[in-house]
Design an enzyme around this catalytic site. Sequence first.
Site, PDB file in Angstrom:
ATOM      1  N   GLY A  59       0.829  -1.206   0.000  1.00  0.00           N
ATOM      2  CA  GLY A  59       0.000   0.000   0.000  1.00  0.00           C
ATOM      3  C   GLY A  59       0.854   1.242   0.000  1.00  0.00           C
ATOM      4  N   CYS A  86       5.280  -6.300   1.214  1.00  0.00           N
ATOM      5  CA  CYS A  86       5.684  -4.894   1.086  1.00  0.00           C
ATOM      6  C   CYS A  86       5.252  -4.102   2.326  1.00  0.00           C
ATOM      7  CB  CYS A  86       5.122  -4.326  -0.213  1.00  0.00           C
ATOM      8  SG  CYS A  86       5.915  -2.787  -0.692  1.00  0.00           S
ATOM      9  N   TYR A  87       4.257  -3.223   2.218  1.00  0.00           N
ATOM     10  CA  TYR A  87       3.784  -2.490   3.396  1.00  0.00           C
ATOM     11  C   TYR A  87       3.409  -3.474   4.510  1.00  0.00           C
ATOM     12  CZ  TYR A  87       0.990   0.517   6.438  1.00  0.00           C
ATOM     13  OH  TYR A  87       0.487   1.183   7.530  1.00  0.00           O
ATOM     14  N   HIS A 176       6.966  -8.235  -4.323  1.00  0.00           N
ATOM     15  CA  HIS A 176       5.596  -8.657  -4.645  1.00  0.00           C
ATOM     16  C   HIS A 176       5.602 -10.030  -5.334  1.00  0.00           C
ATOM     17  CE1 HIS A 176       3.442  -4.935  -3.613  1.00  0.00           C
ATOM     18  NE2 HIS A 176       4.633  -4.397  -3.814  1.00  0.00           N
ATOM     19  N   GLU A 178       3.127 -11.723  -6.049  1.00  0.00           N
ATOM     20  CA  GLU A 178       1.905 -11.873  -6.845  1.00  0.00           C
ATOM     21  C   GLU A 178       2.057 -11.375  -8.279  1.00  0.00           C
ATOM     22  OE1 GLU A 178       2.514  -9.740  -4.473  1.00  0.00           O
ATOM     23  OE2 GLU A 178       1.349  -7.904  -4.553  1.00  0.00           O
ATOM     24  N   SER A 230     -28.411  -9.657 -21.354  1.00  0.00           N
ATOM     25  CA  SER A 230     -27.862  -8.963 -22.525  1.00  0.00           C
ATOM     26  C   SER A 230     -27.315  -9.945 -23.552  1.00  0.00           C
ATOM     27  CB  SER A 230     -26.728  -8.039 -22.079  1.00  0.00           C
ATOM     28  OG  SER A 230     -25.631  -8.820 -21.635  1.00  0.00           O
ATOM     29  N   VAL A 233     -21.504 -12.752 -21.201  1.00  0.00           N
ATOM     30  CA  VAL A 233     -21.186 -13.890 -20.341  1.00  0.00           C
ATOM     31  C   VAL A 233     -21.814 -13.736 -18.948  1.00  0.00           C
ATOM     32  CG1 VAL A 233     -19.304 -15.244 -19.334  1.00  0.00           C
ATOM     33  CG2 VAL A 233     -18.960 -14.089 -21.491  1.00  0.00           C
ATOM     34  N   ASP A 234     -21.662 -12.552 -18.353  1.00  0.00           N
ATOM     35  CA  ASP A 234     -22.052 -12.407 -16.942  1.00  0.00           C
ATOM     36  C   ASP A 234     -23.552 -12.582 -16.743  1.00  0.00           C
ATOM     37  OD1 ASP A 234     -19.420 -11.738 -16.915  1.00  0.00           O
ATOM     38  OD2 ASP A 234     -19.759  -9.591 -16.723  1.00  0.00           O
ATOM     39  N   LYS A 376     -13.668 -12.598 -13.844  1.00  0.00           N
ATOM     40  CA  LYS A 376     -14.290 -12.904 -15.138  1.00  0.00           C
ATOM     41  C   LYS A 376     -14.005 -14.333 -15.626  1.00  0.00           C
ATOM     42  CE  LYS A 376     -16.343 -11.077 -18.884  1.00  0.00           C
ATOM     43  NZ  LYS A 376     -17.467 -10.115 -18.851  1.00  0.00           N
TER      44      LYS A 376
END
Length: 520
Positions: A59, A86-87, A176, A178, A230, A233-234, A376
Amino acid sequence: MLSKGPKEKIIIIDFGSQVTKLIARRIRDLGVFSEILTLNQLKKFKDYKGVRGIVLSGGPSTVTSKKFPSIPKEIFSKKIPILGICYGLQLIAKLFGGSVKTSKKKREFGRASLYKKKNSLLTKNFFIKKNIKVWMSHQDAVIKLPKKFKAIASTSQSKFTIIENTSDKLFGVQFHPEVTHTDNGKELLKNFLFLICKIKKRWRAFNEKNRLIKEIKKNVKGDKVICALSGGVDSSVVALLINKAIRKNLICIMVDTGLMRKNEFKNSYKIFKNKYNLNVKIVNSANIFFKKLKNITDPEKKRKIIGNLFIKIFEKESKKYRGIKYLAQGTLYPDVIESRSATGSQTSKIKSHHNVGGLPKKMKLKLIEPLKEFFKDEVRIIGDSLGLDKSIRNKHPFPGPGLGIRIIGEITPQKIKILQEADNIFINELIKKKLYHKIWQAYAGLLPIKTVGVMGDSRTYEYTCLLRAVVSEDGMTADYYNFPSVFMDEISNKIVNGVPGINRVVYDITSKPPSTIELE
Ligand code: XMP
């Protein structure tokens, strides 16, 4: 909120890093459910029973300030393993009596070489080569370790790059793990999950279907749910899930704005009706949309008109049904994360996005958002578990205002027709050349300028078609796709020859930022 999530999980406490979302992604990719909590949510969070590990994110704050974001001390007494990134590492060091200093000389941004000092469970199979590169973004550094902590690895600039206190199950990494720029970061996270937290690899988006259906049944009971479908996909996955749970008590409404891609509306309707036997109704509203959009050129005005009109029509239609209690929405996890702020600051609005978010307040309906916990691609996997048709499953993202924001200037039925044809040729060609799935999003846009051309022996004076194709992970940043020139030649030729009204094709070679993916 409908869902309480799986029983066992890792929680990630968000201190406002740009990449917190990635921590959750990586952990889920390793087969473990993870959830991000803001500091405000953490205050109210009580259910630690299934929490097997805690990650403190990075952060922008500094623990060298008088006041700095922190976590309640009681959390440490729970003896749940904690990994500070990190933070997060600096916070652990500070809270346990170490020293942290801001230093322009010692700051590290970008890649740094990491050197192993001691063995640790956290770094098993991590130092697979001599020169491990890790991705850094800090100017504060721990300069004195708290008692009981050991240094596991260092860089030339920072002595305490990986630290641990195994008796209290506290771990910290200054870099990091990630981000993909860190070598072998996945291995480190894996060790934290499976060797330190001892959580089981049990979570798969594919297996979430039954839990979600059960929860919908339990919450909705015999009530009716309405859903704006619509064909993306969602909303399709939401409809299929709810349909499995409550069948005919789900009413789906498809508002045809006239701003969809060629044949898309008809095709999706057929699939919903014939393949899934959904209770779905089409409302043909193209003429009203075109009428309201006449002479409108300002992008934000267009977006507002389309969004508001959509809501009005949907609301009017839903009033035709009696006893509806719930509105189903395809809200995704990134929407949830982005709409709240870890630090309290609001990110500036670039464009007003159109979805049906304005509906529930006005309609006094309760919300069901079964996809609220998912990214997603996880939604696509849940779609697979429901047998979602591939033509819907693999579709590129498509914005709520549709082709309306891909035509610069005034929207007319004639321009929509031209654009639909060009877009259809482009997309079909991408599919044919097996490029569609390599690209995150691709479309044709229509520019309001006419230029002179020559076809046969005649002069033409027609519109310019802009092609856009980008690669991206989540739409937040994007790079334009580098097509082979043969493809460029072919597609330009096909569009100009196949679409009356276009005599020039250009390719957009900007990334996001500084551009955005859509044109307006
Ligand atoms: P931009 O243009 O902001 O787009 O770079 C990022 C992603 O968001 C999609 N997008 C929208 N999606 N309603 C949506 O549901 C909207 O109003 C909207 N505007 C943009 C865009 O297609 C891209 O995937």
